[in-house]
Design an enzyme around this catalytic site. Structure first.
Site, PDB file in Angstrom:
ATOM      1  N   ARG A 257      36.431  28.657  28.945  1.00 24.56           N
ATOM      2  CA  ARG A 257      36.825  27.322  28.478  1.00 24.56           C
ATOM      3  C   ARG A 257      37.343  27.474  27.055  1.00 24.56           C
ATOM      4  O   ARG A 257      36.822  28.289  26.274  1.00 24.56           O
ATOM      5  CB  ARG A 257      35.633  26.348  28.488  1.00 24.56           C
TER       6      ARG A 257
ATOM      7  N   ASP B   1      43.703  31.817  29.033  1.00 22.40           N
ATOM      8  CA  ASP B   1      44.070  30.957  30.163  1.00 22.40           C
ATOM      9  C   ASP B   1      43.574  29.540  29.905  1.00 22.40           C
ATOM     10  O   ASP B   1      43.866  28.624  30.670  1.00 22.40           O
ATOM     11  CB  ASP B   1      43.454  31.493  31.468  1.00 22.40           C
TER      12      ASP B   1
ATOM     13  N   GLU C 188      43.754  21.922  25.299  1.00 21.37           N
ATOM     14  CA  GLU C 188      44.636  21.991  26.477  1.00 21.37           C
ATOM     15  C   GLU C 188      44.823  20.659  27.180  1.00 21.37           C
ATOM     16  O   GLU C 188      45.810  20.459  27.894  1.00 21.37           O
ATOM     17  CB  GLU C 188      44.116  23.035  27.472  1.00 21.37           C
TER      18      GLU C 188
ATOM     19  N   HIS D 275      45.781  27.553  32.304  1.00 25.56           N
ATOM     20  CA  HIS D 275      44.628  27.289  33.179  1.00 25.56           C
ATOM     21  C   HIS D 275      44.988  27.522  34.648  1.00 25.56           C
ATOM     22  O   HIS D 275      44.798  26.652  35.497  1.00 25.56           O
ATOM     23  CB  HIS D 275      44.104  25.867  32.964  1.00 25.56           C
TER      24      HIS D 275
HETATM   25  P1  NAI Z   1      28.260  31.068  36.820  1.00 27.34           P
HETATM   26  O1  NAI Z   1      27.376  29.889  36.625  1.00 27.34           O
HETATM   27  O2  NAI Z   1      28.163  31.847  38.086  1.00 27.34           O
HETATM   28  O3  NAI Z   1      28.057  32.107  35.608  1.00 27.34           O
HETATM   29  C1  NAI Z   1      27.952  31.736  34.276  1.00 27.34           C
HETATM   30  C2  NAI Z   1      27.034  32.761  33.605  1.00 27.34           C
HETATM   31  O4  NAI Z   1      27.053  32.498  32.206  1.00 27.34           O
HETATM   32  C3  NAI Z   1      25.584  32.654  34.078  1.00 27.34           C
HETATM   33  O5  NAI Z   1      25.118  33.928  34.474  1.00 27.34           O
HETATM   34  C4  NAI Z   1      24.853  32.114  32.865  1.00 27.34           C
HETATM   35  O6  NAI Z   1      23.516  32.595  32.760  1.00 27.34           O
HETATM   36  C5  NAI Z   1      25.723  32.672  31.746  1.00 27.34           C
HETATM   37  N1  NAI Z   1      25.508  32.005  30.478  1.00 27.34           N
HETATM   38  C6  NAI Z   1      25.126  30.722  30.225  1.00 27.34           C
HETATM   39  N2  NAI Z   1      25.004  30.522  28.911  1.00 27.34           N
HETATM   40  C7  NAI Z   1      25.330  31.693  28.309  1.00 27.34           C
HETATM   41  C8  NAI Z   1      25.377  32.112  26.964  1.00 27.34           C
HETATM   42  N3  NAI Z   1      25.030  31.286  25.970  1.00 27.34           N
HETATM   43  N4  NAI Z   1      25.761  33.370  26.710  1.00 27.34           N
HETATM   44  C9  NAI Z   1      26.078  34.219  27.727  1.00 27.34           C
HETATM   45  N5  NAI Z   1      26.021  33.889  29.021  1.00 27.34           N
HETATM   46  C10 NAI Z   1      25.657  32.635  29.304  1.00 27.34           C
HETATM   47  O7  NAI Z   1      29.741  30.541  36.586  1.00 27.34           O
HETATM   48  P2  NAI Z   1      31.114  31.232  37.012  1.00 27.34           P
HETATM   49  O8  NAI Z   1      31.519  30.734  38.343  1.00 27.34           O
HETATM   50  O9  NAI Z   1      31.022  32.694  36.799  1.00 27.34           O
HETATM   51  O10 NAI Z   1      32.121  30.578  35.949  1.00 27.34           O
HETATM   52  C11 NAI Z   1      32.015  30.858  34.566  1.00 27.34           C
HETATM   53  C12 NAI Z   1      32.906  29.903  33.791  1.00 27.34           C
HETATM   54  O11 NAI Z   1      34.270  30.180  34.081  1.00 27.34           O
HETATM   55  C13 NAI Z   1      32.736  28.409  34.182  1.00 27.34           C
HETATM   56  O12 NAI Z   1      31.685  27.808  33.453  1.00 27.34           O
HETATM   57  C14 NAI Z   1      34.069  27.826  33.815  1.00 27.34           C
HETATM   58  O13 NAI Z   1      34.005  27.313  32.505  1.00 27.34           O
HETATM   59  C15 NAI Z   1      35.029  29.017  33.855  1.00 27.34           C
HETATM   60  N6  NAI Z   1      36.021  28.893  34.930  1.00 27.34           N
HETATM   61  C16 NAI Z   1      37.351  28.996  34.607  1.00 27.34           C
HETATM   62  C17 NAI Z   1      38.320  28.876  35.594  1.00 27.34           C
HETATM   63  C18 NAI Z   1      39.794  29.007  35.288  1.00 27.34           C
HETATM   64  O14 NAI Z   1      40.632  28.684  36.134  1.00 27.34           O
HETATM   65  N7  NAI Z   1      40.182  29.491  34.114  1.00 27.34           N
HETATM   66  C19 NAI Z   1      37.955  28.608  36.984  1.00 27.34           C
HETATM   67  C20 NAI Z   1      36.529  28.587  37.230  1.00 27.34           C
HETATM   68  C21 NAI Z   1      35.606  28.700  36.233  1.00 27.34           C
END
Ligand code: NAI
Length: 327
Positions: free
Chosen positions: A232, A256, A261, A293
């Site tokens: 993000r 991205d 944005e 994005h």
């Molecule tokens: P997820 O929930 O599977 O993984 C997120 C990980 O981040 C978890 O393991 C969590 O423990 C960890 N985390 C939380 N707080 C943290 C911190 N302070 N420091 C380090 N790690 C921390 O989520 P997923 O599916 O892997 O997605 C991650 C992020 O990617 C989403 O939150 C979203 O913002 C972004 N995203 C971007 C997309 C795009 O098109 N550019 C599409 C989908 C998601």
């Protein structure tokens, strides 16, 4: 059920229409904001994307319109005031995972493009310029990649980079020893920052992670570091990375997502004057690559987004919203 969709693009309509069975879908191009919330009048639910603002003001308006269900057609929910939605009795459901592969693979695409400058080579060669000057890259093999956030996307991305022969330094709130091997170690965040050649952000945006990459943390990074953000926008302090790029401390930056944005992405502004000076400054650097994005944007992901959203509606109607409920 009648559902008002905000911020829709032609591809959203295509996939939602394909998988719709018995709902009335009303599509709006505009994003959800306090002054557009009224468009949801007469609907039972709304469906929103990453840059729709579902703050307390909007929630109160939706409550007055009788909206009972908020459907996020994305995983992140940093744009929703969940406490306000809960207090208003509006249930929020999301698509927690649509394709971690899509995002991880786009992250790899950004790294390869930025490093080997294929975007520049493509234009050069088409223009009859076959020079290699200024196209020099580096081997990924043997490099250290820092992965911040080892959830679904972080894990896929780490696997992809292991395939290139990289060493992975991972950071998450809780280390997962089961994922560790000779080339993948969980380390504290400061160690990841100071030892990585490439740093890729895959954690959610929240109060703790906002501006994780800032003036102070950049100072601790290797000179010439490549920073990649497909998480993000606000994970990065944009002013700080601009300074880091100007001084040469940051060697490459791929984005991205971008902090501001919501005023730019998903629109064709090619004939407009862009008033956001920070993105214009970023685009002026030869070592910055920005996509709007699009990391999630694959056929598989759009299919899953539509299917899970309709499943969320069915589960809500049956009173059994489960793991996709955001509380
Ligand atoms: P997820 O929930 O599977 O993984 C997120 C990980 O981040 C978890 O393991 C969590 O423990 C960890 N985390 C939380 N707080 C943290 C911190 N302070 N420091 C380090 N790690 C921390 O989520 P997923 O599916 O892997 O997605 C991650 C992020 O990617 C989403 O939150 C979203 O913002 C972004 N995203 C971007 C997309 C795009 O098109 N550019 C599409 C989908 C998601």
């Amino acid at each position: 059920m009648k559902i008002a969709f905000f911020s829709t693009q032609p591809y959203d309509r295509q996939y939602f229409d394909k998988y719709n069975q018995n709902h009335q879908l009303v599509y709006f191009d505009v994003s959800l904001q306090p002054d557009t919330a009224e468009l949801a009048s007469g609907s039972d639910a709304i469906c929103v994307f990453v840059n729709d603002q579902v703050n307390a003001t909007v929630v109160h308006k939706l409550e007055r319109l009788g909206i009972k269900l908020l459907l996020l057609r994305c995983a992140g929910f940093n744009n929703v005031d969940i406490a306000a939605a809960n207090a208003a009795g509006i249930k929020t459901a999301r698509v927690p995972e649509y394709s971690p592969y899509a995002v991880a693979e786009h992250t790899v695409a950004l790294i390869l493009t930025l490093n080997r400058k294929t975007h520049k080579a493509y234009n050069r060669v088409r223009d009859g310029n076959f020079s290699l000057v200024n196209l020099l890259g580096f081997d990924l093999h043997g490099k250290t990649v820092g992965v911040v956030g080892m959830g679904k996307i972080g894990q896929c991305f780490a696997k992809n980079m292991l395939g290139f022969g990289c060493r992975i330094l991972a950071f998450d709130l809780i280390a997962n020893p089961e994922l560790e091997n000779a080339d993948l170690k969980f380390v504290p965040l400061d160690e990841l920052f100071s030892n990585s050649d490439i740093i890729s952000l895959h954690c959610p945006l929240n109060e703790k992670t906002k501006h994780l990459v800032n003036k102070e943390s950049i100072k601790t990074m290797k000179t010439g570091v490549m920073i990649v953000n497909t998480g993000r926008g606000a994970l990065i302090d944009t002013s700080a990375v601009i300074e880091g790029l100007k001084s040469g401390h940051i060697g490459n930056l791929a984005l991205d997502v971008y902090e501001q944005e919501d005023k730019l992405f998903f629109r064709d502004l090619s004939a407009d004057i862009i008033s956001d000076d920070q993105i214009m400054r970023l685009m002026s650097f030869p070592n910055v690559l920005i996509t709007a994005h699009q990391a999630f944007f694959t056929d598989e992901a759009l299919t899953k987004i539509a299917q899970v959203t309709f499943q969320n509606i069915a589960d809500y109607e049956a009173g059994r919203l489960g793991p996709t409920l955001v509380q």
